[in-house]
Write a protein that holds these residues in place. Structure first.
Motif, PDB file in Angstrom:
ATOM      1  N   HIS A   1     -33.743 -43.084 -46.611  1.00  0.00           N
ATOM      2  CA  HIS A   1     -32.874 -43.423 -45.477  1.00  0.00           C
ATOM      3  C   HIS A   1     -33.193 -42.582 -44.241  1.00  0.00           C
ATOM      4  O   HIS A   1     -32.368 -42.482 -43.332  1.00  0.00           O
ATOM      5  N   GLN A   2     -34.406 -41.963 -44.236  1.00  0.00           N
ATOM      6  CA  GLN A   2     -34.845 -41.143 -43.093  1.00  0.00           C
ATOM      7  C   GLN A   2     -33.764 -40.136 -42.697  1.00  0.00           C
ATOM      8  O   GLN A   2     -33.440 -39.967 -41.516  1.00  0.00           O
ATOM      9  N   ALA A   3     -33.238 -39.442 -43.676  1.00  0.00           N
ATOM     10  CA  ALA A   3     -32.112 -38.545 -43.447  1.00  0.00           C
ATOM     11  C   ALA A   3     -32.551 -37.143 -43.048  1.00  0.00           C
ATOM     12  O   ALA A   3     -33.703 -36.751 -43.248  1.00  0.00           O
ATOM     13  N   TYR A   4     -31.615 -36.408 -42.489  1.00  0.00           N
ATOM     14  CA  TYR A   4     -31.822 -35.001 -42.150  1.00  0.00           C
ATOM     15  C   TYR A   4     -30.617 -34.212 -42.650  1.00  0.00           C
ATOM     16  O   TYR A   4     -29.515 -34.755 -42.820  1.00  0.00           O
ATOM     17  N   SER A   5     -30.829 -32.941 -42.925  1.00  0.00           N
ATOM     18  CA  SER A   5     -29.754 -32.126 -43.512  1.00  0.00           C
ATOM     19  C   SER A   5     -28.799 -31.603 -42.443  1.00  0.00           C
ATOM     20  O   SER A   5     -29.176 -31.417 -41.286  1.00  0.00           O
ATOM     21  N   ALA A   6     -27.571 -31.375 -42.882  1.00  0.00           N
ATOM     22  CA  ALA A   6     -26.544 -30.779 -42.019  1.00  0.00           C
ATOM     23  C   ALA A   6     -25.981 -29.567 -42.759  1.00  0.00           C
ATOM     24  O   ALA A   6     -25.049 -29.696 -43.556  1.00  0.00           O
ATOM     25  N   PRO A   7     -26.561 -28.373 -42.537  1.00  0.00           N
ATOM     26  CA  PRO A   7     -26.143 -27.187 -43.285  1.00  0.00           C
ATOM     27  C   PRO A   7     -24.940 -26.480 -42.668  1.00  0.00           C
ATOM     28  O   PRO A   7     -24.679 -26.592 -41.463  1.00  0.00           O
ATOM     29  N   SER A   8     -24.230 -25.743 -43.515  1.00  0.00           N
ATOM     30  CA  SER A   8     -23.153 -24.866 -43.059  1.00  0.00           C
ATOM     31  C   SER A   8     -23.240 -23.585 -43.868  1.00  0.00           C
ATOM     32  O   SER A   8     -23.671 -23.600 -45.025  1.00  0.00           O
ATOM     33  N   VAL A   9     -22.860 -22.462 -43.261  1.00  0.00           N
ATOM     34  CA  VAL A   9     -22.988 -21.173 -43.934  1.00  0.00           C
ATOM     35  C   VAL A   9     -21.668 -20.416 -43.918  1.00  0.00           C
ATOM     36  O   VAL A   9     -20.898 -20.499 -42.962  1.00  0.00           O
ATOM     37  N   VAL A  10     -21.433 -19.701 -45.013  1.00  0.00           N
ATOM     38  CA  VAL A  10     -20.329 -18.743 -45.092  1.00  0.00           C
ATOM     39  C   VAL A  10     -20.876 -17.496 -45.768  1.00  0.00           C
ATOM     40  O   VAL A  10     -21.899 -17.553 -46.468  1.00  0.00           O
ATOM     41  N   ALA A  11     -20.242 -16.382 -45.542  1.00  0.00           N
ATOM     42  CA  ALA A  11     -20.693 -15.144 -46.176  1.00  0.00           C
ATOM     43  C   ALA A  11     -20.603 -15.276 -47.692  1.00  0.00           C
ATOM     44  O   ALA A  11     -19.608 -15.779 -48.223  1.00  0.00           O
ATOM     45  N   ALA A  12     -21.655 -14.849 -48.378  1.00  0.00           N
ATOM     46  CA  ALA A  12     -21.659 -14.921 -49.840  1.00  0.00           C
ATOM     47  C   ALA A  12     -20.724 -13.863 -50.413  1.00  0.00           C
ATOM     48  O   ALA A  12     -20.581 -12.771 -49.852  1.00  0.00           O
ATOM     49  N   PRO A  13     -20.077 -14.158 -51.529  1.00  0.00           N
ATOM     50  CA  PRO A  13     -19.190 -13.160 -52.153  1.00  0.00           C
ATOM     51  C   PRO A  13     -20.007 -12.005 -52.727  1.00  0.00           C
ATOM     52  O   PRO A  13     -21.214 -12.114 -52.943  1.00  0.00           O
ATOM     53  N   GLY A  14     -19.347 -10.897 -52.968  1.00  0.00           N
ATOM     54  CA  GLY A  14     -20.035  -9.746 -53.540  1.00  0.00           C
ATOM     55  C   GLY A  14     -20.421  -8.738 -52.481  1.00  0.00           C
ATOM     56  O   GLY A  14     -20.058  -8.847 -51.303  1.00  0.00           O
ATOM     57  N   ASP A  15     -21.175  -7.741 -52.932  1.00  0.00           N
ATOM     58  CA  ASP A  15     -21.520  -6.631 -52.037  1.00  0.00           C
ATOM     59  C   ASP A  15     -23.005  -6.599 -51.688  1.00  0.00           C
ATOM     60  O   ASP A  15     -23.550  -5.543 -51.371  1.00  0.00           O
ATOM     61  N   VAL A  16     -23.663  -7.780 -51.740  1.00  0.00           N
ATOM     62  CA  VAL A  16     -25.093  -7.831 -51.385  1.00  0.00           C
ATOM     63  C   VAL A  16     -25.286  -7.502 -49.914  1.00  0.00           C
ATOM     64  O   VAL A  16     -26.191  -6.742 -49.537  1.00  0.00           O
ATOM     65  N   SER A  17     -24.437  -8.057 -49.056  1.00  0.00           N
ATOM     66  CA  SER A  17     -24.552  -7.795 -47.617  1.00  0.00           C
ATOM     67  C   SER A  17     -24.163  -6.352 -47.332  1.00  0.00           C
ATOM     68  O   SER A  17     -23.068  -5.906 -47.700  1.00  0.00           O
ATOM     69  N   GLN A  18     -25.051  -5.641 -46.689  1.00  0.00           N
ATOM     70  CA  GLN A  18     -24.770  -4.239 -46.363  1.00  0.00           C
ATOM     71  C   GLN A  18     -25.733  -3.749 -45.295  1.00  0.00           C
ATOM     72  O   GLN A  18     -26.805  -4.325 -45.090  1.00  0.00           O
ATOM     73  N   ASP A  19     -25.319  -2.707 -44.604  1.00  0.00           N
ATOM     74  CA  ASP A  19     -26.184  -2.022 -43.653  1.00  0.00           C
ATOM     75  C   ASP A  19     -26.879  -0.899 -44.407  1.00  0.00           C
ATOM     76  O   ASP A  19     -26.247   0.113 -44.753  1.00  0.00           O
ATOM     77  N   VAL A  20     -28.146  -1.070 -44.662  1.00  0.00           N
ATOM     78  CA  VAL A  20     -28.905  -0.099 -45.445  1.00  0.00           C
ATOM     79  C   VAL A  20     -29.177   1.166 -44.637  1.00  0.00           C
ATOM     80  O   VAL A  20     -29.152   2.279 -45.160  1.00  0.00           O
ATOM     81  N   ALA A  21     -29.433   0.980 -43.361  1.00  0.00           N
ATOM     82  CA  ALA A  21     -29.673   2.088 -42.434  1.00  0.00           C
ATOM     83  C   ALA A  21     -29.331   1.597 -41.038  1.00  0.00           C
ATOM     84  O   ALA A  21     -28.927   0.440 -40.858  1.00  0.00           O
ATOM     85  N   ALA A  22     -29.494   2.481 -40.078  1.00  0.00           N
ATOM     86  CA  ALA A  22     -29.165   2.088 -38.704  1.00  0.00           C
ATOM     87  C   ALA A  22     -30.032   0.931 -38.221  1.00  0.00           C
ATOM     88  O   ALA A  22     -29.608   0.123 -37.393  1.00  0.00           O
ATOM     89  N   ASP A  23     -31.251   0.825 -38.763  1.00  0.00           N
ATOM     90  CA  ASP A  23     -32.174  -0.212 -38.327  1.00  0.00           C
ATOM     91  C   ASP A  23     -32.582  -1.154 -39.459  1.00  0.00           C
ATOM     92  O   ASP A  23     -33.554  -1.901 -39.338  1.00  0.00           O
ATOM     93  N   LYS A  24     -31.829  -1.149 -40.565  1.00  0.00           N
ATOM     94  CA  LYS A  24     -32.135  -2.023 -41.691  1.00  0.00           C
ATOM     95  C   LYS A  24     -30.834  -2.614 -42.235  1.00  0.00           C
ATOM     96  O   LYS A  24     -29.828  -1.915 -42.364  1.00  0.00           O
TER      97      LYS A  24
END
Length: 205
Positions: free
Chosen positions: A132-155
């Motif tokens: 059907h010649q379709a294209y995706s329509a994505p949406s994002v939310v923060a993933a649960p858990g503690d993966v997201s973090q500031d490792v350092a001031a520049d990482k």
């Protein structure tokens, strides 16, 4: 002076006078306060060398690298997550095509890793959308858990729960959809955040 010679002189004078008269008349009309003709309105639909908006990749709905505020880690990561899940079955042969479009958000080192394979590993999931010649329509939310973090001031690490549906170009309502957890690794260079790695985990639907 002969009569014929005088006639030639008179004709030449009249010939020279006509353009001058027309010029003066045109100037007079402009100076008389005539209302200028309206300038036609041009609707800009992307690059003038590109197809019309309805024929553009993703019908012009996809996130673009310039949408990201590169001084902000959240903005850079979110736009990258959206771009990595923005596919158009009329132009894209594999999922990696989306990553290649996101190269402007990446470090030079990570960009060199974006090589499109010969075959689509997700070909089965793309079968119905492709019909059907379709294209995706994505949406994002923060993933649960503690993966997201500031490792350092520049990482930093940011993880998102990304889901998408497919929009057909023929009006057909599609049931195909998908969901992944994407983990994005970022580093700051010269006050600008770059994606230096990403991982995808398929969550089904």
């Amino acid at each position: 002076m002969s009569l014929s010679h005088r006639r030639r002189i008179t004709a030449a004078a009249l010939f020279l006078a006509v353009p001058l008269t027309l010029t003066l008349t045109a100037c007079g009309n402009d100076q008389a306060g005539a209302t200028p003709k309206p300038t036609p309105t041009t609707v800009y639909e992307g690059s003038y060398t590109s197809a019309a908006a309805k024929d553009m990749i993703g019908n012009g709905t996809f996130a673009q690298p310039e949408d990201a505020d590169r001084s902000d880690v959240e903005s850079t990561a979110e736009v990258a997550a959206l771009m990595l899940h923005s596919w158009d079955t009329t132009t894209d042969k594999t999922q990696t095509a989306a990553a290649i479009r996101a190269i402007p958000l990446m470090s030079n080192e990570w960009a060199t890793n974006q090589i499109e394979p010969e075959r689509n590993a997700n070909q089965g999931a793309w079968l119905e959308p492709s019909q059907h010649q379709a294209y995706s329509a994505p949406s994002v939310v923060a993933a649960p858990g503690d993966v997201s973090q500031d490792v350092a001031a520049d990482k930093a690490i940011r993880a998102y729960d990304v889901s998408w549906r497919w929009i057909s170009r023929d009006g057909e309502e599609l049931t195909a959809s998908g969901r992944q957890i994407v983990t994005i690794y970022l580093e700051q260079h010269d006050d600008r955040w770059d994606v230096v790695g990403h991982q995808l985990q398929d969550m089904g639907r």
